[in-house]
Each structure stands twice: as C-alpha cells, then as structure tokens.
Write an enzyme that holds these catalytic residues in place. Structure first.
Site, PDB file in Angstrom:
ATOM      1  CB  CYS A 168      31.323   9.924 -51.947  1.00 34.50           C
ATOM      2  SG  CYS A 168      32.082   8.770 -50.810  1.00 34.50           S
ATOM      3  NE  ARG A 187      28.529  16.006 -51.542  1.00 35.73           N
ATOM      4  CZ  ARG A 187      27.347  15.740 -52.081  1.00 35.73           C
ATOM      5  NH1 ARG A 187      26.702  16.675 -52.708  1.00 35.73           N
ATOM      6  NH2 ARG A 187      26.824  14.559 -52.001  1.00 35.73           N
ATOM      7  CD1 TRP A 219      34.417  11.753 -45.175  1.00 32.57           C
ATOM      8  CD2 TRP A 219      33.021  10.039 -44.870  1.00 32.57           C
ATOM      9  NE1 TRP A 219      34.150  11.656 -43.834  1.00 32.57           N
ATOM     10  CE2 TRP A 219      33.307  10.621 -43.612  1.00 32.57           C
ATOM     11  CE3 TRP A 219      32.162   8.938 -44.918  1.00 32.57           C
ATOM     12  CZ2 TRP A 219      32.756  10.149 -42.421  1.00 32.57           C
ATOM     13  CZ3 TRP A 219      31.620   8.461 -43.739  1.00 32.57           C
ATOM     14  CH2 TRP A 219      31.910   9.072 -42.505  1.00 32.57           C
ATOM     15  CG  ASN A 247      28.894   9.382 -54.298  1.00 26.09           C
ATOM     16  OD1 ASN A 247      30.103   9.221 -54.475  1.00 26.09           O
ATOM     17  ND2 ASN A 247      28.266  10.523 -54.521  1.00 26.09           N
ATOM     18  N   GLY A 248      27.991   5.734 -51.740  1.00 24.67           N
ATOM     19  CA  GLY A 248      27.076   4.835 -51.045  1.00 24.67           C
ATOM     20  C   GLY A 248      27.815   3.638 -50.489  1.00 24.67           C
ATOM     21  CD  GLU A 253      24.020  22.663 -32.584  1.00 22.39           C
ATOM     22  OE1 GLU A 253      23.888  21.430 -32.567  1.00 22.39           O
ATOM     23  OE2 GLU A 253      24.515  23.271 -33.555  1.00 22.39           O
ATOM     24  CE  LYS A 262      27.933  22.908 -34.665  1.00 24.07           C
ATOM     25  NZ  LYS A 262      26.582  22.555 -34.973  1.00 24.07           N
ATOM     26  CD  GLU A 315      30.085  19.280 -36.037  1.00 27.87           C
ATOM     27  OE1 GLU A 315      29.559  20.219 -35.419  1.00 27.87           O
ATOM     28  OE2 GLU A 315      29.538  18.752 -37.011  1.00 27.87           O
ATOM     29  CG  HIS A 351      20.297  12.302 -10.672  1.00 27.79           C
ATOM     30  ND1 HIS A 351      19.767  11.706  -9.553  1.00 27.79           N
ATOM     31  CD2 HIS A 351      19.536  13.397 -10.904  1.00 27.79           C
ATOM     32  CE1 HIS A 351      18.723  12.394  -9.128  1.00 27.79           C
ATOM     33  NE2 HIS A 351      18.565  13.438  -9.944  1.00 27.79           N
ATOM     34  CE  LYS A 371      27.065  21.938 -44.234  1.00 24.04           C
ATOM     35  NZ  LYS A 371      26.908  22.381 -42.843  1.00 24.04           N
TER      36      LYS A 371
HETATM   37  O1  M6R Z   1      21.969  17.823 -43.500  1.00 22.70           O
HETATM   38  P1  M6R Z   1      21.389  17.386 -42.191  1.00 22.70           P
HETATM   39  O2  M6R Z   1      20.838  18.509 -41.402  1.00 22.70           O
HETATM   40  O3  M6R Z   1      20.404  16.270 -42.338  1.00 22.70           O
HETATM   41  O4  M6R Z   1      22.636  16.802 -41.389  1.00 22.70           O
HETATM   42  C1  M6R Z   1      22.473  16.198 -40.136  1.00 22.70           C
HETATM   43  C2  M6R Z   1      23.800  16.103 -39.415  1.00 22.70           C
HETATM   44  O5  M6R Z   1      24.693  15.307 -40.132  1.00 22.70           O
HETATM   45  C3  M6R Z   1      24.422  17.490 -39.192  1.00 22.70           C
HETATM   46  O6  M6R Z   1      23.572  18.339 -38.508  1.00 22.70           O
HETATM   47  C4  M6R Z   1      25.738  17.355 -38.378  1.00 22.70           C
HETATM   48  O7  M6R Z   1      25.464  16.923 -37.085  1.00 22.70           O
HETATM   49  C5  M6R Z   1      26.490  18.686 -38.382  1.00 22.70           C
HETATM   50  N1  M6R Z   1      27.853  18.468 -38.773  1.00 22.70           N
HETATM   51  C6  M6R Z   1      26.518  19.332 -37.061  1.00 22.70           C
HETATM   52  O8  M6R Z   1      27.244  20.525 -37.055  1.00 22.70           O
END
Ligand code: M6R
Length: 619
Positions: free
Chosen positions: A2, A27, A74, A108-109, A492, A496, A499, A515, A614
């Site tokens: 938000c 964001r 959001w 927000n929140g 990671e 990616k 996501e 396993h 974001k």
């Molecule tokens: O801003 P931050 O690094 O604290 O954010 C943490 C995660 O929300 C962030 O890394 C998220 O996993 C990304 N979208 C990954 O690409």
C-alpha cells in the site's frame, strides 16, 4: 504494497497526488483511489485498474482541490474491489457514506482488533460498506469528532491494535490533513505554504526535498504553512509536541528509464556490474569501520551472528552463513524473520544481530529486529539498500548497498549487492578475530574488484539461457539443485522462477535428492543444477547421475573447467570462470536470466507478478 500520499495546499493538488501514486506503483497494488475536499464536501474516485485509469476518471469527474489524500491498496482484508478501495468515508451513525461523508481516510497496515471495533461501531449505528479493517478507523475518528480533527484522531488511535500509517481529512476543516504512524512508514514533506505526507519520500520527488521521517507514534497535523508533530505521553495520557529533524532528501523519482530493456527486471539484472562496483566504491581496505563508528568495539565483543531476513534477503543471509563460519570462524544462524519473532529462542547478548533488506521497510524483519533487541541483543547491524529506511534508523551499524532503486518486484541487483556487503562483513569480522592475514585481505579485495567484469561475462550467456527458457516455459514444475555455498543459490533460483513465471519450483541440496524428491524425477521434470568447480563437485556429479538414471532432464550451469559435457538428457551452459568463495555471486545471474526469459515466454507481468508487492510493509 500500500502507498499513501496526502497534501494541503492552495493549488490543485490532484496532479501531485496522482503523480505520487505513480511513483509508488512499483510497490505492488490491486486498487487505488483519491479523495479531495471540494465544493464544501468530500469527493472521491476509486479504481481496481491502474493509477493511469484513476487519473482519467478523476479528470473526467472534475475532481480538483487544495486538500486531499490518495492511496494504492494491496488487499489484505476484503477482495480487491472498488468498495474496498481507499479512501474510506464515514458520515456518522446510520449515514449513507456512499452519498455523503464527513471523514475521509487512507491506511497502510493491519488493524488486528478490527472485528471487536466493528461490532462496537455497528452497535452505535455505523453502517459498514466494505470488508476492510480500515473502515473501522474512519468510523472511530468520526465517533470522536466534535470540531477538531486532530483531537478526534488522537482519541481514536489508542484504540487501535496493530500496525498503521493513516492520513485523514474532514469535511468541516477544509485546509487540514492529519496523519499518524505506528509500525508502517510515513514521511512529512515540508513545502512553501503547503505540506505533504507520503509513505515514501520518493512519492514527493519534484514536489519538495524537505523531508521529516516520522517516528513510531508520531501524529502530524498538516495545515497551510504550518505543521505540528505530537506524541502520546503514556504517563500523562496527553499528547505533547515533539521536534523532528527536517532533512534534505534528493529522492529518486522511481521513474527510471527502461532504455533498451523490455522490463525493469531485465534492466536490473544487467545493471549488476555497475551496482556491485558502486557498492564497493568507498572500500579501500577491510576495516570494521566500513559498518559505522564503533563497529570495531562491537565486533570485538560478539561471539556469534544471528541473521534475520525474508525472501531473497534470507537467501543472501543463508549464503553468508557459509562465509562467516568458514572464513571468520564465527557461529552463525539465519532465521526467517516472520518465524523468529514468534518462537522461543535462547538469547545471547554477545550476538551480532544482522538484518538484511532491500527496502529497509519489511515489517516482519523490523519486528524480528525489535524482538531480538527486547531480548537483550543490542548489537545490531543492517545490510540495506535504502539509507533513509526504518531498518537503517533502527540499527546501530549499517552497510548501505548501492544497487540503486530496484523497481521489479523480483529482487536481483539487490541480492548480489547484499552478498557483496555480507562478504565485506565476513572479512571485517575475520580481521577483528585474527583470521585474516594481509595477503588474504589483498587477495579477497582483488577478487571483489574484479567481480563487475566477471558478472559482465556471465551476462553474455543470455542467448543460451533464452534457448533453454523456451523449453521451461512449457513446464509446470522444476527442481533446482546446489550443494554447500550454492544451495542458497539454488533456493534463490527456484524463488525467482516461481515468483515471476508461476512455475512450481523447489530447491534441494543435491545430497537430499535420494531422501525424497527423487520420486518426482521423470522425463518431464527439468532439474536445474548449479555446478561450480568446488570441493563438492564429485559429490554433485554422483547426484546428477541419480537424476539421469531415472530419465530426468538436467540443465547444468557448470564452471568452465568442470569437464561436464552436454549429451542426451544433459544440457550444459558453461560459466566463464570459477570464482572461488565468491562464486555464488556469479552463479545466481544465469538463474535470474532463466526465470526472466521463461516468464517472458509465458507472457506474465514480469515486473508486477500477481499477488506480490515490492515493499512488504504488513505482517
Ligand atoms: O525488502 P526486503 O529485502 O526486506 O524484502 C524481502 C522479501 O520480501 C523480498 O526479497 C522478496 O522475497 C522478493 N520479491 C524476492 O524477489
């Protein structure tokens, strides 16, 4: 996540509010809205489309005024729908708030006790038209309103449990906005005879560079040509004036040009050589003071490291654990922030608590940091990409990565620059603990400085990765394998891919295959393998044989000197060079490219993947 923008001025502020929302768009959001004080009443426009559509709607409806608030939402409580979009109105018990309104509010929140408050307000005759937790705040302020908006907000806030940043205005006070924060970020922008509020200074770029970072519990009263910040004194139960420093902030507009790239994510992947070079710019040698004044004393005192982070930042921390234990010889644990804050752990005051965050505003990580501090662990350090963020302000020490603004939701250049910051931390701790000779320091610095060139060489593999991505785009599942230092890189890579392409992807340390996950391996299952030429290579090759024997398709990123050759069922892209302990920084790059091009081939919204934001400023 938000975003809030608000303004009090004598000019029409609707273009400023809309522009502010556009700057916060990256964001992530699923609805947006704007409300103003116009013709003696409240007017608003809301949309479940993009901010550009909201702008067209506001123009068409002739919405313009000097006082107003705007929001990108959001969804948490209630679906993304116009009736749940902010601003929310309240107009007294029994009133039809759709037709009229007295209080307008954006938030927000998350308000945790919204059910209880909703029941109470309904019993008083308030009519709810949304499923949001936010609407209770509007009604609560309305209930306390008797001619002074600030007074009403100050009375309502202590009833709220949870996290919030709010901005409110009232039909009966045309030149006033009141805003407050507790757990969610908010800044005040000071102008000439006009004042602004926003969830990020970036939203006010070009409007004012005079910024006050509001602190937890601050309530700010914005009027034409004056503002007043107050805090609740819990001993007296009264609000008193607090002074906050006005800083000159040259906020980035966030509207970075795409240049030759199709998406911000692609641009950001290709910016990594520069981002790494910038992050290393001020480093002339290894010293604890790279992390701030007093770091040497703290590094001398600590006997362990606790890393707290989420998502991609958690994976950079997981990589750093290998460095910290093998090079600095310091016991290190890495915790997912949202889990750590709620479990019983054994606090050690001699721990260096390290938070890692791109945004510096991640609610879970900030809460975990506060939890660690509440347990007596006061040696805090952050690796963060935003120098003005809450995380940096909360920690005693900091290393600011210089990745530049990262717009794509999927983190790329923030990750590799975090790794650079964490490697510097490893070396500084190793030095303080007597595990870094001058020769080692010189060798590591040389390797760090060569990294931008090495990453550039990996980026040249893009055409080969594109060829693979066309096959991946037809899959619904993928496995990623790595060992040792490269297991977090496999994690990671899988994050990616899932996501942004929405392909189900899981990562395992290759030795774990037998396993359980081996049961998933068929000719339909691509198995991406990170294969550096390190001490575990022969073990990894055995794990790869286990996949091949079951008809699995291996896609291997192998260092040049590994002698792994392509053949049926085994596809190899050769990495330019083996890079020793810094190899994870190179090996993650083709995984970023693979996710990116697979997502492009599937036609997803790469920079704004569904359901994600974001900056994750709610729990
Ligand atoms: O801003 P931050 O690094 O604290 O954010 C943490 C995660 O929300 C962030 O890394 C998220 O996993 C990304 N979208 C990954 O690409």
């Amino acid at each position: 996540m938000c975003g809030i923008v608000g303004a009090v001025s004598q000019r029409n502020i609707v273009p400023i509010l809309i522009e502010g929302l556009k700057r916060l768009e990256y964001r992530g959001y699923d609805s947006c809205g704007v409300a103003v004080h116009q013709d003696g009443g409240l007017r608003r426009a809301r949309s479940t489309s993009r901010v550009a559509e909201l702008q067209a709607q506001a123009e068409q409806d002739g919405i313009q005024a000097g006082t107003g608030i705007a929001h990108t939402r959001w969804a948490t409580h209630g679906a993304p729908a116009v009736h749940n979009a902010h601003p929310h109105f309240s107009a007294g018990p029994g009133a039809d708030v759709a037709a009229t309104g007295r209080i307008a509010l954006v938030h927000n929140g998350i308000i945790e006790n919204h059910d209880e408050l909703r029941a109470e307000l309904k019993a008083r005759g308030y009519v709810f038209v949304s499923q949001t937790d936010t609407e209770v705040i509007a009604h609560l302020i309305d209930q306390h309103y008797s001619g002074d908006l600030l007074d009403a907000v100050q009375q309502a806030l202590p009833r709220l449990k949870g996290a919030y940043a709010v901005a409110v205005f009232c039909r009966d006070e045309p030149h006033r906005v009141v805003a407050a924060r507790e757990g969610s970020p908010l800044v005040l922008g000071v102008g000439q005879e006009e004042n602004f509020v926003a969830s990020d200074a970036m939203a006010l770029a070009g409007v004012t560079d005079q910024i006050v970072y509001l602190e937890e519990g601050d309530v700010v009263d914005l009027q034409l040509g004056r503002y007043w910040i107050s805090q609740l004194d819990t001993r007296t139960g009264r609000y008193g004036t607090v002074q906050r420093e006005v800083k000159t902030v040259h906020a980035h507009s966030g509207a970075a040009e795409l240049g030759p790239y199709r998406h911000y994510m692609q641009k950001e992947i290709f910016e990594q050589p520069v981002a790494i070079a910038n992050t290393l710019d001020a480093v002339t040698g290894i010293s604890p003071e790279l992390f701030g004044d007093g770091a040497w004393r703290i590094f001398k005192e600590v006997d362990s490291v606790l890393i707290l982070a989420c998502g991609t930042s958690y994976y950079s921390g997981s990589t750093a654990k290998y460095w910290l234990e093998s090079i600095a010889k310091i016991p290190t644990s890495v915790e997912i922030a949202s889990e750590y804050r709620y479990r019983d752990s054994v606090p050690n005051p001699r721990t260096l608590v390290v938070t890692i965050s791109q945004s510096g505003e991640t609610a879970d990580t900030i809460a975990a940091l506060k939890h660690a501090r509440a347990q007596g662990m006061n040696h805090t350090l952050t690796i963060c990409n935003v120098a003005t963020s809450a995380m940096v302000r909360e920690c005693a020490l900091a290393y600011i990565t210089r990745a530049g603004a990262e717009i794509g939701v999927a983190s790329t250049k923030a990750f590799t620059t975090q790794l650079v910051g964490l490697f510097l931390l490893t070396l500084a701790l190793a030095q303080t603990r007597g595990h870094l000779s001058e020769a080692d320091e010189a060798r590591h610095l040389k390797d760090l400085r060569h990294l931008p060139v090495a990453v550039q060489a990996v980026l040249a593999l893009e055409p080969q990765v594109i060829a693979w991505s066309e096959e991946f785009a037809r899959k619904e599942n993928a496995l990623f394998l790595g060992r040792g230092l490269h297991y977090p890189i496999a994690l990671e890579g899988a994050l990616k891919l899932k996501e942004i392409s929405y392909i189900h992807a899981e990562a395992y340390p290759a030795g774990e295959l037998k396993h359980g996950p081996l049961a998933l391996v068929t000719a339909e299952m691509p198995v991406v393998t990170v294969a550096p030429n390190d001490a575990l290579l022969e073990k990894l090759k055995s794990n790869m044989q286990e996949v091949r024997a079951r008809g699995g398709q291996l896609y291997v990123f192998a260092d040049g000197d590994t002698a792994i050759e392509s053949e049926t069922g085994l596809h190899v892209i050769r990495m330019p060079e083996h890079y020793g302990v810094l190899s994870p920084i190179l090996h993650v790059v083709p995984l970023q490219l693979l996710a990116y091009h697979t997502a492009c081939a599937r036609g997803t919204d790469v920079d704004k993947p569904r359901n994600l934001a974001k900056s994750v400023t709610v729990e």
